[in-house]
Design an enzyme around this catalytic site. Structure first.
Site, PDB file in Angstrom:
ATOM      1  N   ASP A 133      48.186  84.279  28.373  1.00  0.00           N
ATOM      2  CA  ASP A 133      46.955  83.483  28.445  1.00  0.00           C
ATOM      3  C   ASP A 133      46.451  83.246  27.030  1.00  0.00           C
ATOM      4  O   ASP A 133      46.580  84.106  26.165  1.00  0.00           O
ATOM      5  CB  ASP A 133      45.890  84.218  29.274  1.00  0.00           C
ATOM      6  N   ARG A 156      44.512  83.832  49.678  1.00  0.00           N
ATOM      7  CA  ARG A 156      43.054  83.669  49.752  1.00  0.00           C
ATOM      8  C   ARG A 156      42.384  84.677  48.831  1.00  0.00           C
ATOM      9  O   ARG A 156      42.833  85.828  48.764  1.00  0.00           O
ATOM     10  CB  ARG A 156      42.537  83.955  51.170  1.00  0.00           C
ATOM     11  N   CYS A 208      39.003  76.069  45.929  1.00  0.00           N
ATOM     12  CA  CYS A 208      40.171  75.320  46.408  1.00  0.00           C
ATOM     13  C   CYS A 208      39.845  74.186  47.374  1.00  0.00           C
ATOM     14  O   CYS A 208      40.171  73.034  47.103  1.00  0.00           O
ATOM     15  CB  CYS A 208      41.151  76.280  47.066  1.00  0.00           C
ATOM     16  N   GLY A 211      29.938  77.923  60.060  1.00  0.00           N
ATOM     17  CA  GLY A 211      29.092  78.479  59.007  1.00  0.00           C
ATOM     18  C   GLY A 211      28.363  77.400  58.239  1.00  0.00           C
ATOM     19  O   GLY A 211      28.186  76.276  58.747  1.00  0.00           O
ATOM     20  N   ARG A 248      32.168  79.477  42.852  1.00  0.00           N
ATOM     21  CA  ARG A 248      32.481  78.057  42.712  1.00  0.00           C
ATOM     22  C   ARG A 248      32.250  77.314  44.034  1.00  0.00           C
ATOM     23  O   ARG A 248      32.752  77.724  45.071  1.00  0.00           O
ATOM     24  CB  ARG A 248      33.930  77.881  42.240  1.00  0.00           C
ATOM     25  N   ASN A 274      45.627  73.019  52.801  1.00  0.00           N
ATOM     26  CA  ASN A 274      44.202  73.243  52.522  1.00  0.00           C
ATOM     27  C   ASN A 274      43.323  72.211  53.220  1.00  0.00           C
ATOM     28  O   ASN A 274      42.255  72.533  53.732  1.00  0.00           O
ATOM     29  CB  ASN A 274      43.950  73.230  51.006  1.00  0.00           C
ATOM     30  N   GLY A 324      33.288  76.465  50.864  1.00  0.00           N
ATOM     31  CA  GLY A 324      33.120  76.375  49.418  1.00  0.00           C
ATOM     32  C   GLY A 324      34.345  76.955  48.748  1.00  0.00           C
ATOM     33  O   GLY A 324      35.427  76.989  49.339  1.00  0.00           O
TER      34      GLY A 324
HETATM   35  C1  UGA Z   1      41.910  78.919  50.483  1.00  0.00           C
HETATM   36  C2  UGA Z   1      43.093  78.989  51.493  1.00  0.00           C
HETATM   37  O1  UGA Z   1      42.664  79.716  52.648  1.00  0.00           O
HETATM   38  C3  UGA Z   1      44.305  79.672  50.874  1.00  0.00           C
HETATM   39  O2  UGA Z   1      45.391  79.628  51.790  1.00  0.00           O
HETATM   40  C4  UGA Z   1      44.686  78.910  49.591  1.00  0.00           C
HETATM   41  O3  UGA Z   1      45.785  79.531  48.927  1.00  0.00           O
HETATM   42  C5  UGA Z   1      43.508  78.898  48.646  1.00  0.00           C
HETATM   43  O4  UGA Z   1      42.386  78.255  49.303  1.00  0.00           O
HETATM   44  C6  UGA Z   1      43.919  78.135  47.414  1.00  0.00           C
HETATM   45  O5  UGA Z   1      44.259  76.959  47.533  1.00  0.00           O
HETATM   46  O6  UGA Z   1      44.038  78.745  46.344  1.00  0.00           O
HETATM   47  P1  UGA Z   1      40.047  80.646  49.591  1.00  0.00           P
HETATM   48  O7  UGA Z   1      39.405  79.451  48.978  1.00  0.00           O
HETATM   49  O8  UGA Z   1      40.258  81.870  48.775  1.00  0.00           O
HETATM   50  O9  UGA Z   1      41.520  80.256  50.183  1.00  0.00           O
HETATM   51  O10 UGA Z   1      39.148  81.116  50.815  1.00  0.00           O
HETATM   52  P2  UGA Z   1      39.123  80.888  52.405  1.00  0.00           P
HETATM   53  O11 UGA Z   1      39.180  82.209  53.048  1.00  0.00           O
HETATM   54  O12 UGA Z   1      40.111  79.892  52.838  1.00  0.00           O
HETATM   55  O13 UGA Z   1      37.660  80.306  52.598  1.00  0.00           O
HETATM   56  C7  UGA Z   1      37.281  79.040  52.075  1.00  0.00           C
HETATM   57  C8  UGA Z   1      35.905  78.641  52.572  1.00  0.00           C
HETATM   58  O14 UGA Z   1      35.936  78.348  53.961  1.00  0.00           O
HETATM   59  C9  UGA Z   1      34.835  79.726  52.402  1.00  0.00           C
HETATM   60  O15 UGA Z   1      33.642  79.127  51.965  1.00  0.00           O
HETATM   61  C10 UGA Z   1      34.681  80.300  53.800  1.00  0.00           C
HETATM   62  O16 UGA Z   1      33.412  80.865  54.033  1.00  0.00           O
HETATM   63  C11 UGA Z   1      34.915  79.069  54.640  1.00  0.00           C
HETATM   64  N1  UGA Z   1      35.389  79.383  56.004  1.00  0.00           N
HETATM   65  C12 UGA Z   1      36.607  79.927  56.206  1.00  0.00           C
HETATM   66  C13 UGA Z   1      34.563  79.084  57.083  1.00  0.00           C
HETATM   67  O17 UGA Z   1      33.434  78.571  56.925  1.00  0.00           O
HETATM   68  N2  UGA Z   1      35.023  79.349  58.343  1.00  0.00           N
HETATM   69  C14 UGA Z   1      36.254  79.894  58.583  1.00  0.00           C
HETATM   70  O18 UGA Z   1      36.586  80.087  59.770  1.00  0.00           O
HETATM   71  C15 UGA Z   1      37.049  80.197  57.480  1.00  0.00           C
END
Ligand code: UGA
Length: 438
Positions: A30, A154, A263, A256, A330, A211, A260
């Site tokens: 990095d 995730r 990603c 919800g 973010r 995604n 956010g």
């Molecule tokens: C997301 C994807 O789930 C991963 O597979 C992917 O690798 C990642 O983006 C990426 O592209 O790097 P992440 O952003 O860490 O992962 O988190 P998530 O668990 O997917 O949640 C994303 C958002 O959706 C959060 O704000 C969460 O609160 C919301 N969410 C998730 C809901 O409102 N309801 C749900 O049922 C699930």
């Protein structure tokens, strides 16, 4: 095998640490000297459960190291992963590929012997071809292939997701690169993890499609929740009722305040732009982007309505990160909701188990930062649950009742059941379920 990981953000650091835990020799590179210095001392730049121990163990075992020197880092590497940031470009919504292309140029100058250059950053279709062109132009003689290997982990569950993925996607047409990638992921074959080999373009698009589909699923259930509230249905039961259908699946049907994180918001926007450029507008995903933005605003209005106006009111906020088990803020719903409440005349007292330092960068002096959940509530007019951290799931409701000036709870994550709140005299507002009055 020997791996160089360029970029120590979420994906780079977790992937590097996990590959070293598989037994490979990994050097993480990095440009940020402070970050590398801290990593060398065992200090993690992000909060991710288990990461400090994983990094510590593998550094100690001599399989994982950190450097700012790219030439040193990639010397003798079988595979060089590009895992640098691809933020949304200001103004047009495209992914900003500056860091990816800069890494490609630097890698080109230092290539030595056959190497697979692997894109792990989330990049639009065609980026792999451009990386190949950049390297080939600078080093017509070099022996290399460029593969795409999108990451699906995730935040908050990153290590487990990396080590026990649903699948690994690799995009390359080179049999030699396929062999290297198979060898890198061989430890996963014990768990019979499917390896999906595709063209580079297909792998690149698969990441965005995954995604965008998940973001669509969340937005779908969020809008079902809105209907539920109007017609007297219960969104959690609807989600269970549809989720048990194997064709739909139970995951990512939790209604919800809107998605956010680093990603979904960025990748849905980028995919909409890619589609538009390709002349095939992605109308569903555009609708998802719009609905999600509107939803975050609507959540603030919902809190205002629950309090009958917030002019002069104190609102206790539990959770600021975009989801639990991360300090990442973010595109967190809190970033939209809190300023709107403040604008409407409220004062905010907030607590998040991990993101308080992050929150200070965003909110400065505009909110009060508290040491724990209960401290936010003293004399507050309402308590709002924004992030479903485990420690907010079993709050002492009797104690809360005594602390609050008015017993109003707005639970934007459906952590509680209305029946739990009724005996304590709360007005309880949640998502996609009937509100209860005391
Ligand atoms: C997301 C994807 O789930 C991963 O597979 C992917 O690798 C990642 O983006 C990426 O592209 O790097 P992440 O952003 O860490 O992962 O988190 P998530 O668990 O997917 O949640 C994303 C958002 O959706 C959060 O704000 C969460 O609160 C919301 N969410 C998730 C809901 O409102 N309801 C749900 O049922 C699930």
């Amino acid at each position: 095998m020997r791996i160089a990981m360029i970029g120590t953000g979420y994906v780079g650091l977790v992937s590097g640490a996990c590959f070293s835990d598989f037994g490979h020799d990994v050097v993480c590179v990095d440009k940020d000297e402070g970050k590398i210095a801290r990593l060398k001392q065992g200090q993690m730049p992000i909060y991710e459960p288990g990461l400090d121990v994983l990094v510590g163990n593998n550094v100690e075992a001599g399989r994982l190291s950190f450097t700012t020197d790219l030439v040193e880092g990639i010397a003798g590497a079988d595979a060089i992963f590009i895992a640098v940031g691809t933020p949304t470009r200001r103004g047009d919504g495209f992914a900003d590929l500056t860091y990816v292309y800069a890494a490609a140029a630097e890698i080109a100058d230092a290539l030595d012997g056959y190497t697979v250059v692997v894109n792990k950053s989330t990049v639009p279709v065609g980026t792999g071809a451009e990386v190949e062109r950049i390297i080939r132009e600078r080093r017509p003689d070099a022996a290399f292939d460029v593969a795409s290997n999108p990451e699906f982990l995730r935040e908050g569950a990153a290590i487990d997701d990396f080590k026990r993925p649903d699948r690994v996607v690799v995009g390359t047409n080179s049999p030699r690169a396929v062999e290297v990638m198979r060898e890198l992921y061989r430890p996963l074959s014990l768990n019979e993890v499917p390896m999906v080999f595709t063209s580079r373009e297909t792998a690149e698009l698969t990441k965005y499609a995954a995604n965008a589909f998940l973001a669509t699923k969340i937005t779908f259930i969020n809008e079902v929740a809105d209907i539920c509230e109007k017609v007297g249905a219960d969104v959690q039961q609807v989600a269970r009722g549809i989720g048990l259908d194997g064709r739909i699946g139970a995951k990512f049907l939790h209604a919800g305040p809107g998605y956010g994180g680093s990603c979904f918001p960025k990748d849905t926007l980028a995919l909409v732009h890619t589609a538009r450029e390709a002349g095939t507008p992605f109308t569903i995903v555009q609708a998802v982007v719009d609905a999600n933005a509107a939803r975050k605003q609507a959540m603030a209005d919902r809190i205002v309505a629950a309090c009958n106006g917030v002019q002069g009111a104190k609102i206790a906020v539990l959770g600021l990160a975009f989801k639990p088990n991360t300090d990442d803020m973010r595109d967190a719903p809190s970033l939209d909701i809190l300023p709107r409440l403040i604008e409407a005349g409220a004062t905010i007292a907030a607590f998040d188990p991990e993101s308080m330092d992050e929150a200070r960068k965003h909110f400065g002096e505009t909110i009060t930062y508290c040491d724990d959940a209960y401290a936010t509530m003293a004399g507050a007019d309402a308590v709002v649950i924004l992030t479903e951290w485990n420690e907010f799931r079993a709050l002492d409701l009797k104690r809360i009742g005594g602390l609050l000036k008015r017993r109003i709870m707005v639970d934007l994550r459906n952590v509680y059941q209305p029946s739990e709140l009724i005996p304590h005299g709360f007005a309880y507002h949640s998502i996609g379920r009937a509100s209860v009055a005391p």
